[in-house]
Design a protein around this motif. Sequence first.
Motif, PDB file in Angstrom:
ATOM      1  N   TYR A 168       0.835  -1.200   0.000  1.00  0.00           N
ATOM      2  CA  TYR A 168       0.000   0.000   0.000  1.00  0.00           C
ATOM      3  C   TYR A 168       0.879   1.264   0.000  1.00  0.00           C
ATOM      4  N   ALA A 169       1.915   1.241   0.818  1.00  0.00           N
ATOM      5  CA  ALA A 169       2.794   2.413   0.932  1.00  0.00           C
ATOM      6  C   ALA A 169       3.460   2.723  -0.401  1.00  0.00           C
ATOM      7  N   PHE A 177      -0.716   9.456  -2.581  1.00  0.00           N
ATOM      8  CA  PHE A 177      -1.615   9.282  -1.445  1.00  0.00           C
ATOM      9  C   PHE A 177      -0.851   8.768  -0.227  1.00  0.00           C
ATOM     10  N   HIS A 178      -1.291   9.158   0.969  1.00  0.00           N
ATOM     11  CA  HIS A 178      -0.909   8.411   2.157  1.00  0.00           C
ATOM     12  C   HIS A 178      -1.544   7.033   2.003  1.00  0.00           C
ATOM     13  N   TYR A 179      -0.822   5.986   2.459  1.00  0.00           N
ATOM     14  CA  TYR A 179      -1.304   4.623   2.173  1.00  0.00           C
ATOM     15  C   TYR A 179      -2.697   4.368   2.727  1.00  0.00           C
ATOM     16  N   GLN A 180      -3.073   5.053   3.834  1.00  0.00           N
ATOM     17  CA  GLN A 180      -4.398   4.834   4.405  1.00  0.00           C
ATOM     18  C   GLN A 180      -5.492   5.524   3.596  1.00  0.00           C
ATOM     19  N   ALA A 181      -5.075   6.448   2.715  1.00  0.00           N
ATOM     20  CA  ALA A 181      -6.056   7.201   1.935  1.00  0.00           C
ATOM     21  C   ALA A 181      -6.220   6.673   0.517  1.00  0.00           C
ATOM     22  N   LEU A 182      -5.624   5.522   0.217  1.00  0.00           N
ATOM     23  CA  LEU A 182      -5.790   4.936  -1.109  1.00  0.00           C
ATOM     24  C   LEU A 182      -7.266   4.612  -1.357  1.00  0.00           C
ATOM     25  N   PRO A 183      -7.749   4.818  -2.569  1.00  0.00           N
ATOM     26  CA  PRO A 183      -9.152   4.463  -2.874  1.00  0.00           C
ATOM     27  C   PRO A 183      -9.432   2.993  -2.575  1.00  0.00           C
ATOM     28  N   GLY A 184     -10.661   2.701  -2.169  1.00  0.00           N
ATOM     29  CA  GLY A 184     -11.022   1.350  -1.774  1.00  0.00           C
ATOM     30  C   GLY A 184     -10.803   0.322  -2.867  1.00  0.00           C
ATOM     31  N   LYS A 187      -7.118  -0.514  -3.131  1.00  0.00           N
ATOM     32  CA  LYS A 187      -6.712  -1.396  -2.031  1.00  0.00           C
ATOM     33  C   LYS A 187      -7.189  -2.826  -2.270  1.00  0.00           C
ATOM     34  N   ALA A 188      -8.418  -2.959  -2.736  1.00  0.00           N
ATOM     35  CA  ALA A 188      -8.972  -4.296  -2.964  1.00  0.00           C
ATOM     36  C   ALA A 188      -8.170  -5.045  -4.027  1.00  0.00           C
ATOM     37  N   GLU A 189      -7.819  -4.357  -5.113  1.00  0.00           N
ATOM     38  CA  GLU A 189      -7.051  -5.000  -6.180  1.00  0.00           C
ATOM     39  C   GLU A 189      -5.661  -5.387  -5.680  1.00  0.00           C
ATOM     40  N   LEU A 190      -5.043  -4.507  -4.901  1.00  0.00           N
ATOM     41  CA  LEU A 190      -3.717  -4.798  -4.358  1.00  0.00           C
ATOM     42  C   LEU A 190      -3.773  -5.964  -3.373  1.00  0.00           C
ATOM     43  N   ARG A 191      -4.826  -5.993  -2.552  1.00  0.00           N
ATOM     44  CA  ARG A 191      -4.969  -7.080  -1.578  1.00  0.00           C
ATOM     45  C   ARG A 191      -5.117  -8.417  -2.295  1.00  0.00           C
ATOM     46  N   SER A 192      -5.907  -8.446  -3.347  1.00  0.00           N
ATOM     47  CA  SER A 192      -6.101  -9.682  -4.112  1.00  0.00           C
ATOM     48  C   SER A 192      -4.778 -10.143  -4.738  1.00  0.00           C
ATOM     49  N   TRP A 193      -4.043  -9.207  -5.324  1.00  0.00           N
ATOM     50  CA  TRP A 193      -2.743  -9.553  -5.926  1.00  0.00           C
ATOM     51  C   TRP A 193      -1.770 -10.034  -4.858  1.00  0.00           C
ATOM     52  N   TYR A 194      -1.763  -9.345  -3.728  1.00  0.00           N
ATOM     53  CA  TYR A 194      -0.858  -9.689  -2.627  1.00  0.00           C
ATOM     54  C   TYR A 194      -1.117 -11.100  -2.114  1.00  0.00           C
ATOM     55  N   GLU A 195      -2.373 -11.418  -1.869  1.00  0.00           N
ATOM     56  CA  GLU A 195      -2.700 -12.740  -1.327  1.00  0.00           C
ATOM     57  C   GLU A 195      -2.312 -13.843  -2.299  1.00  0.00           C
ATOM     58  N   ALA A 196      -2.567 -13.608  -3.606  1.00  0.00           N
ATOM     59  CA  ALA A 196      -2.196 -14.610  -4.606  1.00  0.00           C
ATOM     60  C   ALA A 196      -0.683 -14.765  -4.685  1.00  0.00           C
TER      61      ALA A 196
END
Length: 207
Positions: A168-169, A177-184, A187-196
Motif C-alpha cells: 500500500y505504501a 496518497f498516504h497509504y491509508q487514503a488509497l481508494p477502496g 486497495k482491494a485489487e492490491l490485496r487480491s494480488w498480494y494474497e495470490a
Amino acid sequence: MMTKKGRIERITQLLNPLGAIKVRTQFGGYSLSVGKAVFAVVAEGELYLRACEASKPYLCERKLQTLELQKRGVPVRLDYYRVNETLWREPEQLVAISRLCLQGAQYHNELSKQAVGMRSLPNIGHQLERLLREAGIKNISMFKAEGAKACWLKLRALNKHLGLNTLYALEGALSGFHYQALPGEVKAELRSWYEAKVDQLERQRYR
C-alpha cells in the motif's frame, strides 16, 4: 616557514586541474571543494584527502595517516587521509588521486540528492528508502518504471516479513496518497494480488 594562507594557496594551485576550488572553514580547518563536492580538508596545515571506493586502495596502500577529531572528548577517525611528503613529491600522482576523491564526493552528493527525492514521496521514510536502494531502486524514475508490485517483490526478496501495508505504501507513494487514503478499489485489487502472490511464494518455498 610557510604561512597558513601560503599553504592553502600552494595546495589550490597544485590541485587547480580539478577545477575552481573553493575553500571554506571546516573541522577547525578548511574544506576544499569543487562545486558542492568536498573532496579534501586542510587541518593544522596538512592536506587530507577524502577517501572513496576508487581512491581508498591507493590511500591505504601508501599507509597514510587518517584525520582524527575529538568529539565530546572521544577521538573519532574520519575517512580522510593525510598527504605525506612522498606523495607531495609526486604531484601528478597526487592530482590523479585527488581527482578520484573528487569524483567519489560528486557521486556521493548525487546519491544524496536522489535519496532526498525518494523521501519527498508520501510514505517513503528512511528505512523504506534504504530498502529500495538495496533492491537497486535508487531514484524516483527507477521507482516509477518498476511500479509498486515489482518493487514490493524485490523488497520481499530482501525481507520476507514485509506485508500488505508496504505494498500500500509503495502504491501510495507513486499515486501521491498516504497509504491509508488509497481508494477502496485500489486497495482491494492490491490485496487480491498480494494474497495470490504470497500464496505462490509460499508454495515455491516448500517445493
